[in-house]
Design a protein around this motif. Structure first.
Motif, PDB file in Angstrom:
ATOM      1  N   THR A 101       0.697   5.922  -5.900  1.00 31.10           N
ATOM      2  CA  THR A 101       0.254   7.161  -5.266  1.00 31.10           C
ATOM      3  C   THR A 101       0.680   8.316  -6.177  1.00 31.10           C
ATOM      4  OG1 THR A 101       0.305   8.467  -3.217  1.00 31.10           O
ATOM      5  CG2 THR A 101       2.364   7.359  -3.828  1.00 31.10           C
ATOM      6  N   SER A 123       1.459   5.313  -0.132  1.00 34.35           N
ATOM      7  CA  SER A 123       0.759   6.513   0.305  1.00 34.35           C
ATOM      8  C   SER A 123       1.750   7.667   0.417  1.00 34.35           C
ATOM      9  CB  SER A 123       0.073   6.275   1.653  1.00 34.35           C
ATOM     10  OG  SER A 123       1.037   5.971   2.649  1.00 34.35           O
ATOM     11  N   GLY A 124       1.205   8.852   0.642  1.00 30.38           N
ATOM     12  CA  GLY A 124       2.052  10.014   0.856  1.00 30.38           C
ATOM     13  C   GLY A 124       2.150  10.957  -0.312  1.00 30.38           C
ATOM     14  N   LEU A 133       7.099   9.470   0.653  1.00 32.34           N
ATOM     15  CA  LEU A 133       6.190   8.396   0.282  1.00 32.34           C
ATOM     16  C   LEU A 133       6.428   7.201   1.201  1.00 32.34           C
ATOM     17  CD1 LEU A 133       6.469   8.519  -3.599  1.00 32.34           C
ATOM     18  CD2 LEU A 133       5.030   9.885  -2.079  1.00 32.34           C
ATOM     19  N   SER A 134       5.356   6.511   1.510  1.00 37.76           N
ATOM     20  CA  SER A 134       5.440   5.322   2.346  1.00 37.76           C
ATOM     21  C   SER A 134       4.861   4.126   1.609  1.00 37.76           C
ATOM     22  CB  SER A 134       4.666   5.532   3.650  1.00 37.76           C
ATOM     23  OG  SER A 134       5.202   6.599   4.401  1.00 37.76           O
ATOM     24  N   CYS A 135       5.418   2.971   1.894  1.00 43.03           N
ATOM     25  CA  CYS A 135       4.918   1.719   1.331  1.00 43.03           C
ATOM     26  C   CYS A 135       4.782   0.739   2.476  1.00 43.03           C
ATOM     27  CB  CYS A 135       5.877   1.191   0.282  1.00 43.03           C
ATOM     28  SG  CYS A 135       5.397  -0.397  -0.443  1.00 43.03           S
ATOM     29  N   SER A 143       7.768  -1.707   6.362  1.00 45.50           N
ATOM     30  CA  SER A 143       7.533  -0.556   5.488  1.00 45.50           C
ATOM     31  C   SER A 143       8.817  -0.075   4.830  1.00 45.50           C
ATOM     32  CB  SER A 143       6.933   0.599   6.292  1.00 45.50           C
ATOM     33  OG  SER A 143       5.642   0.284   6.772  1.00 45.50           O
ATOM     34  N   GLN A 158       0.852  -1.184   0.000  1.00 44.56           N
ATOM     35  CA  GLN A 158       0.000   0.000   0.000  1.00 44.56           C
ATOM     36  C   GLN A 158       0.888   1.235   0.000  1.00 44.56           C
ATOM     37  OE1 GLN A 158      -3.544   0.111   0.094  1.00 44.56           O
ATOM     38  NE2 GLN A 158      -3.292   2.309  -0.242  1.00 44.56           N
ATOM     39  N   TYR A 173      10.243   3.565   2.466  1.00 45.91           N
ATOM     40  CA  TYR A 173       9.935   4.982   2.305  1.00 45.91           C
ATOM     41  C   TYR A 173      10.776   5.568   1.173  1.00 45.91           C
ATOM     42  CZ  TYR A 173       8.449   3.896   7.027  1.00 45.91           C
ATOM     43  OH  TYR A 173       7.864   3.300   8.105  1.00 45.91           O
TER      44      TYR A 173
END
Length: 123
Positions: A117, A6-7, A19-21, A77, A4, A79
């Motif tokens: 994203t 995001s960011g 950004l994060s995963c 995660s 997922q 980033y």
């Protein structure tokens, strides 16, 4: 493994984004993680990759010096910190993962992909 990303968002030129995963379904502690991006009308391109323990990273020339990939295996995660953004950085950013020890740079090297994203940089 589900990823997922995001960011993303809208940012002015010169700005920064992180950004994060987030991975779920399996621990990614022994997996290589990467970021790719795809701009409108262009092919997907490699941005950065990090090996399983973070001691090896590889960043594309297009973002070298402006982007840093990192990971936190305890949080499952990865980033991507991006700074000095330009309109040319506008794209959908995808995180990807695969088993292995190296910083693979081809998209067909990766088994799992997040949904992407959107990053939009205004001039």
């Amino acid at each position: 493994v589900q990823l997922q990303a995001s960011g993303g968002g809208l940012v002015q030129a010169g700005g920064s984004l992180r950004l994060s995963c987030a991975a779920s379904g399996r621990a990614i502690g022994v997996w290589t993680m990467a970021w790719f991006r795809q701009a409108p009308g262009k092919e997907r391109e490699f941005v950065a990759a990090i090996n399983w323990n973070g001691d090896s990273t590889y960043t594309a020339d297009s973002v070298q010096g402006r982007s840093t990939i990192s990971r936190d295996n305890a949080k499952n995660s990865a980033y991507l910190q991006m700074s000095s953004l330009t309109p040319e950085d506008t794209a959908v950013y995808y995180c990807a993962a695969r088993r292995g020890s190296y910083t693979y740079t081809r998209d067909d090297d990766y088994e799992y992909w997040g949904q992407g994203t959107q990053v939009t940089v205004s001039s």
